[in-house]
Structures are given as C-alpha cells and as structure tokens.
Design a protein around this motif. Structure first.
Motif, PDB file in Angstrom:
ATOM      1  N   PRO A 156       0.836  -1.201   0.000  1.00 49.12           N
ATOM      2  CA  PRO A 156       0.000   0.000   0.000  1.00 49.12           C
ATOM      3  C   PRO A 156       0.868   1.246   0.000  1.00 49.12           C
ATOM      4  N   ALA A 157       0.265   2.365  -0.316  1.00 56.42           N
ATOM      5  CA  ALA A 157       1.013   3.628  -0.370  1.00 56.42           C
ATOM      6  C   ALA A 157       1.723   3.906   0.951  1.00 56.42           C
ATOM      7  N   GLU A 158       1.130   3.464   2.061  1.00 55.16           N
ATOM      8  CA  GLU A 158       1.700   3.720   3.389  1.00 55.16           C
ATOM      9  C   GLU A 158       3.031   3.000   3.603  1.00 55.16           C
ATOM     10  N   GLU A 159       3.319   1.975   2.798  1.00 55.95           N
ATOM     11  CA  GLU A 159       4.603   1.280   2.904  1.00 55.95           C
ATOM     12  C   GLU A 159       5.564   1.682   1.795  1.00 55.95           C
ATOM     13  N   MET A 160       5.132   2.611   0.956  1.00 54.87           N
ATOM     14  CA  MET A 160       5.997   3.091  -0.119  1.00 54.87           C
ATOM     15  C   MET A 160       6.601   4.451   0.198  1.00 54.87           C
ATOM     16  N   ASN A 184      -1.992  10.874  -3.004  1.00 54.91           N
ATOM     17  CA  ASN A 184      -3.250  10.381  -3.564  1.00 54.91           C
ATOM     18  C   ASN A 184      -3.006   9.574  -4.841  1.00 54.91           C
ATOM     19  N   ASP A 185      -1.750   9.538  -5.311  1.00 54.63           N
ATOM     20  CA  ASP A 185      -1.463   8.774  -6.522  1.00 54.63           C
ATOM     21  C   ASP A 185       0.014   8.380  -6.552  1.00 54.63           C
ATOM     22  N   LEU A 186       0.275   7.108  -6.288  1.00 55.15           N
ATOM     23  CA  LEU A 186       1.653   6.609  -6.297  1.00 55.15           C
ATOM     24  C   LEU A 186       2.309   6.730  -7.665  1.00 55.15           C
ATOM     25  N   ARG A 187       1.509   6.838  -8.711  1.00 54.72           N
ATOM     26  CA  ARG A 187       2.070   6.923 -10.058  1.00 54.72           C
ATOM     27  C   ARG A 187       2.831   8.224 -10.278  1.00 54.72           C
ATOM     28  N   ILE A 225       6.543   1.667 -13.646  1.00 55.40           N
ATOM     29  CA  ILE A 225       6.935   0.291 -13.930  1.00 55.40           C
ATOM     30  C   ILE A 225       8.402   0.247 -14.362  1.00 55.40           C
ATOM     31  N   ALA A 226       9.121  -0.728 -13.850  1.00 56.74           N
ATOM     32  CA  ALA A 226      10.535  -1.002 -14.125  1.00 56.74           C
ATOM     33  C   ALA A 226      11.477  -0.199 -13.236  1.00 56.74           C
ATOM     34  N   ASP A 227      10.945   0.726 -12.416  1.00 52.94           N
ATOM     35  CA  ASP A 227      11.813   1.435 -11.468  1.00 52.94           C
ATOM     36  C   ASP A 227      12.467   0.437 -10.516  1.00 52.94           C
ATOM     37  N   ARG A 228      13.733   0.660 -10.223  1.00 57.58           N
ATOM     38  CA  ARG A 228      14.414  -0.123  -9.194  1.00 57.58           C
ATOM     39  C   ARG A 228      14.296   0.622  -7.869  1.00 57.58           C
ATOM     40  N   VAL A 229      13.961  -0.098  -6.823  1.00 54.07           N
ATOM     41  CA  VAL A 229      13.790   0.509  -5.510  1.00 54.07           C
ATOM     42  C   VAL A 229      14.512  -0.319  -4.455  1.00 54.07           C
ATOM     43  N   LYS A 230      14.886   0.323  -3.376  1.00 57.73           N
ATOM     44  CA  LYS A 230      15.433  -0.371  -2.222  1.00 57.73           C
ATOM     45  C   LYS A 230      14.284  -0.768  -1.301  1.00 57.73           C
ATOM     46  N   ALA A 231      14.413  -1.916  -0.651  1.00 57.67           N
ATOM     47  CA  ALA A 231      13.387  -2.377   0.276  1.00 57.67           C
ATOM     48  C   ALA A 231      14.057  -2.993   1.502  1.00 57.67           C
ATOM     49  N   LYS A 232      13.434  -2.782   2.660  1.00 58.02           N
ATOM     50  CA  LYS A 232      13.933  -3.371   3.906  1.00 58.02           C
ATOM     51  C   LYS A 232      13.143  -4.626   4.216  1.00 58.02           C
ATOM     52  N   VAL A 233      13.848  -5.696   4.583  1.00 61.21           N
ATOM     53  CA  VAL A 233      13.190  -6.950   4.944  1.00 61.21           C
ATOM     54  C   VAL A 233      12.636  -6.803   6.360  1.00 61.21           C
ATOM     55  N   ILE A 234      11.330  -6.771   6.490  1.00 62.51           N
ATOM     56  CA  ILE A 234      10.661  -6.642   7.789  1.00 62.51           C
ATOM     57  C   ILE A 234      10.500  -8.010   8.434  1.00 62.51           C
ATOM     58  N   ASP A 269      10.016 -14.821   7.229  1.00 68.28           N
ATOM     59  CA  ASP A 269       9.006 -15.863   7.106  1.00 68.28           C
ATOM     60  C   ASP A 269       7.841 -15.547   8.038  1.00 68.28           C
ATOM     61  N   PRO A 270       6.713 -15.069   7.500  1.00 70.09           N
ATOM     62  CA  PRO A 270       6.425 -14.897   6.077  1.00 70.09           C
ATOM     63  C   PRO A 270       7.156 -13.694   5.501  1.00 70.09           C
ATOM     64  N   PRO A 271       7.457 -13.731   4.206  1.00 70.15           N
ATOM     65  CA  PRO A 271       8.178 -12.614   3.593  1.00 70.15           C
ATOM     66  C   PRO A 271       7.384 -11.309   3.694  1.00 70.15           C
ATOM     67  N   LYS A 272       8.051 -10.258   4.153  1.00 66.88           N
ATOM     68  CA  LYS A 272       7.413  -8.953   4.258  1.00 66.88           C
ATOM     69  C   LYS A 272       8.483  -7.881   4.110  1.00 66.88           C
ATOM     70  N   ILE A 273       8.171  -6.869   3.295  1.00 70.35           N
ATOM     71  CA  ILE A 273       9.143  -5.800   3.054  1.00 70.35           C
ATOM     72  C   ILE A 273       8.477  -4.431   3.192  1.00 70.35           C
ATOM     73  N   SER A 274       9.314  -3.415   3.250  1.00 66.47           N
ATOM     74  CA  SER A 274       8.833  -2.035   3.248  1.00 66.47           C
ATOM     75  C   SER A 274       9.814  -1.192   2.439  1.00 66.47           C
ATOM     76  N   VAL A 275       9.290  -0.417   1.519  1.00 69.03           N
ATOM     77  CA  VAL A 275      10.140   0.496   0.745  1.00 69.03           C
ATOM     78  C   VAL A 275      10.398   1.772   1.535  1.00 69.03           C
ATOM     79  N   LYS A 276       9.390   2.262   2.235  1.00 66.98           N
ATOM     80  CA  LYS A 276       9.551   3.543   2.928  1.00 66.98           C
ATOM     81  C   LYS A 276      10.610   3.467   4.030  1.00 66.98           C
ATOM     82  N   GLU A 277      10.836   2.260   4.585  1.00 67.04           N
ATOM     83  CA  GLU A 277      11.816   2.119   5.661  1.00 67.04           C
ATOM     84  C   GLU A 277      13.245   2.349   5.177  1.00 67.04           C
ATOM     85  N   THR A 278      13.443   2.389   3.863  1.00 69.71           N
ATOM     86  CA  THR A 278      14.773   2.694   3.325  1.00 69.71           C
ATOM     87  C   THR A 278      14.920   4.180   3.025  1.00 69.71           C
ATOM     88  N   LEU A 279      13.837   4.926   3.187  1.00 64.78           N
ATOM     89  CA  LEU A 279      13.842   6.362   2.885  1.00 64.78           C
ATOM     90  C   LEU A 279      13.961   7.176   4.171  1.00 64.78           C
TER      91      LEU A 279
END
Length: 256
Positions: A137-141, A147-150, A155-164, A167-177
């Motif tokens: 969701p936008a809240e994890e990005m 109002n619009d993540l676009r 599409i095709a953007d490379r992003v960093k993500a933190k492994v939250i 198991d189960p797999p869960k990540i957050s993009v905003k945690e790297t910002l």
C-alpha cells in the motif's frame, strides 16, 4: 558472407540456447500478448527478439485476469525452458523459484535489498524482490501521504526495500527512505510560509514544507480558485502535534 545483423541475431540465439542449458536468469520487457493454439502467451522482448511466456508461467495470482495485460510494460526475469519451431519459450515462475532460494539462504531481517516495480496504481505498488511479488500500500511506499503513487513510481523502477520479516516474507520500501519526522519541525505556530500542494485528500490539502514534512490544511474556502498538485500557496501554521507527528495549517491564498 553473413551480414552484421545476421551475425548479431545468431549470437543472441546462441545465448538463449546456452541459457536453456544452464538455467541462467535473463531480463526482458513484456510488450504484448499473442494467442497460440488456444493459449495466451505474454510476448517478452529480449535484445530485440520476441520470446513467449505461457500466462500460467507468469507467476501471477489466480484471481488476476488477463495476466499478460497486467504485466504489460514491466521488466521481468525469466529462464528459457524450450525452443520449438524457431521460437523460444520462457518461464517467469522458474526464475522466481531460483531467486527465492537466495531469499531463504542469504536474506536476514533488517537487510536492505533491491527490488523492481512491476505494477503501480494510485494506492498500491507491486514490487518484485528475489522471486516474491509484494503488493504494497502507499503507506509502505512513502512516509508522506499521496493520492497517486504513479506520481512517484513507474513500472521497471528499481527501488530499495527493507526486509521486515523473512518468514512470512514482508518488506517495506519507505523504511529505506529518510523519515521527515526524524528531525524537529522547522516551522512554528503562527508562522506564514509559501509551499507547494503535495497531495489532495478527501479531508483537505497536504502542503509540502521545506523540511519534507506535510502540513494538512482544510479545503480552501475560495471556490473560484481551487489549488491543484504543485500549486504554490501561502499557509499559516495553526498547530504542531509532536506526539502524533502532524502539522496543521490554513491556506491563506494561492500564489500566481
């Protein structure tokens, strides 16, 4: 004597044939879809060649209809699984399985890893990381409301993500910002500032302050002039809630 273009084609075909033997993971772009013998295939462009991926091998959830359309324009990883009648057939599923082994063997909670945007809607982004596709969701990005993540990702953007969670797999993009609230506000109550409208929500306008924080303002009362995203406005700061990490203000006027 072979032409230069024929030589390049032969090299690409040889590379695909070697990838078929070794299981090497390659990267291509989904450009369209094609029907063959009553089955739909995603057509993937790789170094100018057209490769074919059975929709069942795209790795999307069962409830996703028109799977090839859902990935149109996305860069996907794949392995070559067959060569028939001059065509190469590929599988994204098998490439994802290979990547998941890396996740299981090497990834730890807290790691920062790289992912790729495979789809984006106003309120959700689809991020592929080591064979897993996360619907975030936008809240994890982003830390701030949008109002619009676009406006922020494509599409095709490379992003960093933190492994939250592993198991189960869960990540957050905003945690790297950088979190704008890691530092104190640079504004004070009563202060008047000029700032752009950063987002528009049902509950009001969010104005982006110089330190990256957003200031929530109620709907502007002058109906003849309605700010849009990017419009610069004059805002008076009314309240700062440090505990809830919120700043409130009112729009005084629009700057032309």
């Amino acid at each position: 004597m072979q032409s230069t273009s024929q030589t390049k084609t032969d090299r690409r075909i040889y590379e695909l044939q070697q990838a078929l033997k070794t299981g090497k993971i390659l990267l291509g772009e989904v450009i369209t879809k094609e029907q063959q013998n009553d089955k739909w295939y995603a057509v993937v462009k790789w170094k100018g060649l057209r490769l074919y991926c059975d929709e069942a091998e795209l790795g999307l959830q069962e409830q996703v209809k028109n799977k090839a359309d859902a990935l149109l324009g996305a860069l996907i990883e794949f392995v070559v699984v067959a060569q028939q009648h001059g065509k190469f057939y590929i599988s994204r599923v098998k490439a994802m399985e290979k990547r998941r082994k890396i996740w299981q063997e090497k990834v730890k909670e807290g790691d920062i890893i790289e992912g790729r945007i495979t789809g984006v809607t106003p309120r959700n982004a689809f991020v592929e990381v080591l064979g897993y596709e996360f619907a975030l969701p936008a809240e994890e990005m982003l830390w701030n409301y949008t109002n619009d993540l676009r406006r922020h990702f494509k599409i095709a953007d490379r992003v960093k993500a933190k492994v939250i969670s592993k198991d189960p797999p869960k990540i957050s993009v905003k945690e790297t910002l950088s979190n704008p609230w890691d530092t104190p506000p640079t504004v004070s109550v009563g202060q008047v500032v000029a700032a752009p409208v950063d987002a528009i929500a049902p509950f009001g306008f969010l104005v982006r302050l110089d330190d990256g924080k957003q200031c929530l303002c109620p709907p502007y009362s002058n109906a003849r002039e309605i700010p849009t995203i990017g419009t610069k406005v004059v805002v008076q700061i009314q309240k700062i809630d440090l505990e809830k990490k919120r700043i409130f203000g009112t729009i005084q006027r629009i700057l032309r």
